[in-house]
Enzyme design. Structure first.
Site, PDB file in Angstrom:
ATOM      1  CE  LYS A 104      -3.802   2.024   2.738  1.00 36.59           C
ATOM      2  NZ  LYS A 104      -4.625   1.840   3.957  1.00 36.59           N
ATOM      3  CB  SER A 185      -7.729   3.858   3.236  1.00 40.28           C
ATOM      4  OG  SER A 185      -6.836   3.279   4.169  1.00 40.28           O
ATOM      5  CB  SER A 209      -8.130   1.027   6.232  1.00 44.35           C
ATOM      6  OG  SER A 209      -8.787   2.269   6.261  1.00 44.35           O
TER       7      SER A 209
END
Length: 514
Positions: A104, A185, A209
């Site tokens: 990420k 996210s 997330s």
């Protein structure tokens, strides 16, 4: 400009050598163990697997409007070749040796890639350092394949955000229906693994997330116990709640990844116990992992569309078929969590982000949250075309970590969440709690923002620091749903054992249609 070109177009630079790669389906739905076995036999190599992964990204990520990968690591193929040379010399580091992993883009790597958190303010944030969690994966033999898109600033900039959108990466599409939300996210990590762009990806979670994009993209995702994995060199929101977590297509893959990620970090004191607590999380996985295990069913955490409840009730029958003893918990609400969490996140965002930005390279001109706010205002056409930054602005007004209101909220948040989970486990004599993770993926709406459906299971474990596992539990009209398992501190292995046993009965994961 050179770094910006790197950010936007590394995949194009690799197009030449990748043309000789094998067909895209070489790695489709392949597990870590299957890839490892193929390398051990000599049928595949890390280089071949990495080329196949890059080819899949180039073939599908843009054409299917997924936008899940921001940048491919320019050193990925050389890493893979070096690991192949080690294998030929008789050295295999472990089950992740030669396995591509996506990271990420709020987690630093030492490769020639910026860590942007999706914001143009960090387009020059090439730090040359590995976050300890990345260093552990690299030491375990993983190939760092690239960086995934995310909800910008990990979805903390605005209360009206569009999950999966960032100024750097655009809007991530759901793996099963690209106009729908991939949640956030860790949006890109979820969609990318679902599409077999890599077997594994690192996500991060503050509240939901990891588990939400995992659930909505048909994956297994673990938000680990706070203190099990280092947060150093991860763009922060909240030191009380932030933690990286593994995402994969099976419980075993996630367990193998967790075994590599977990460990103590002197720079992150909360991880002091991690070395003593970590174990081989895949070693005790068994179809019998639920036999006799008492599970507390959070009946009031359903409430989604009727088809969600139908899928959940079917999953409960599968849990019973795997040997679990189900105990209904009719009500589980608790007052005061939302207000306490809001105060904690806003206050810690300002303090923690300011501390992080102070460590970034000189090329990063935004050195404080206030300067990021000013940057967004100046670049509003690019940074704020759909939603604003009111959460940032509220955070900037907070009084700091010594503010009595913050201290009271931080104490209340953790105490309430922990005592609530512990109280339910004790009152009903159950080992773990079970609920739907979220509702169904909604249509992404750049005008109105996210349209969550059904209650979320993420808040209590996020605020308490307790582990939370989501496992695919079925589909409604081709859209995935996740089943959540929540346990007390350091029960990560128990959650994985339970999730694995459920997975073997449910067999609920269905790949996206190509």
């Amino acid at each position: 400009m050179k770094r910006l070109a790197l950010l936007m177009g590394v995949a194009l630079c690799l197009a030449g050598p990748v043309r000789a790669a094998p067909k895209p389906d070489t790695v489709r739905e392949a597990s870590v163990e299957q890839l490892q076995a193929a390398m051990a036999r000599g049928d595949l190599s890390a280089e071949v697997i990495t080329k196949a992964s890059i080819r899949r990204i180039e073939t599908f990520d843009k054409s299917r409007k997924l936008n899940s990968v921001i940048v491919i690591n320019p050193g990925a193929l050389s890493e893979a070749r070096a690991l192949d040379a080690e294998r030929r010399a008789g050295k295999v580091r472990g089950p992740l040796h030669g396995i591509p992993v996506l990271i990420k883009d709020n987690v630093e790597t030492k490769d020639a890639m910026p860590t942007t958190a999706g914001s143009l303010a960090l387009k020059d944030n090439v730090t040359g350092r590995d976050a300890p969690v990345v260093a552990r994966l690299r030491a375990a033999g993983a190939v760092i394949l690239g960086k995934t898109n995310l909800s910008e600033w990990a979805n903390i900039r605005s209360n009206n955000s569009v999950s999966g959108w960032s100024a750097v990466g655009g809007l991530t599409g759901n793996a099963y229906d690209s106009p729908r939300s991939a949640c956030g996210s860790s949006s890109g990590s979820g969609t990318a693994v679902a599409w077999s762009f890599a077997a594994l990806a690192v996500g991060t979670e503050t509240d939901g997330s990891v588990v939400c994009p995992s659930a909505m993209n048909g994956l297994v995702g673990l938000k680990p116990s706070m203190g099990l994995i280092s947060r150093t060199h991860v763009v922060p929101i909240s030191h009380s709640q932030d933690i990286p977590g593994p995402m994969g297509r099976s419980v075993r893959d996630v367990a193998l990844m967790l075994s590599a990620m977990a460990g103590s970090d002197p720079a992150d004191p909360v991880t002091a116990e991690a070395d003593a607590r970590r174990t081989d999380y895949a070693a005790r996985l068994s179809p019998d992992g639920l036999k006799g295990v008492r599970l507390g069913v959070l009946r009031d955490r359903t409430g989604g569309p009727g088809k969600v409840d139908t899928a959940f009730n079917a999953a409960l029958k599968q849990l019973e078929a795997a040997g679990a003893v189900l105990v209904d918990i009719p009500t589980s609400s608790v007052e005061g969590l939302n207000t306490a969490e809001l105060t904690v996140l806003q206050t810690e965002l300002k303090a923690d982000l300011n501390a992080y930005l102070a460590t970034t390279p000189p090329g990063v001109k935004t050195r404080t949250l206030a300067e990021v706010i000013a940057f967004n205002t100046a670049e509003a056409a690019k940074e704020m075309p759909f939603f604003g930054q009111e959460f940032f602005e509220a955070a900037e007004k907070t009084g700091g970590l010594n503010d009595p209101a913050y201290k009271a909220a931080a104490h209340k948040a953790k105490t309430l969440a922990r005592s609530h989970i512990d109280g339910l486990l004790n009152a009903y004599s159950v080992s773990l709690l079970v609920a739907p993770t979220y509702g169904l993926p909604w249509l992404s709406d750049e005008v109105n923002g996210d349209q969550f459906s059904g209650p979320s299971a993420s808040q209590w474990p996020a605020m308490s620091g307790y582990p939370h596992l989501t496992v695919p539990m079925g589909q409604v009209q081709g859209l995935p749903l996740g089943l959540s398992l929540i346990g007390p501190q350091w029960s990560d292995e128990d959650l994985l054992r339970a999730g694995y046993a459920f997975e073997q009965v449910a067999k609920a994961r269905v790949p996206p249609k190509e």
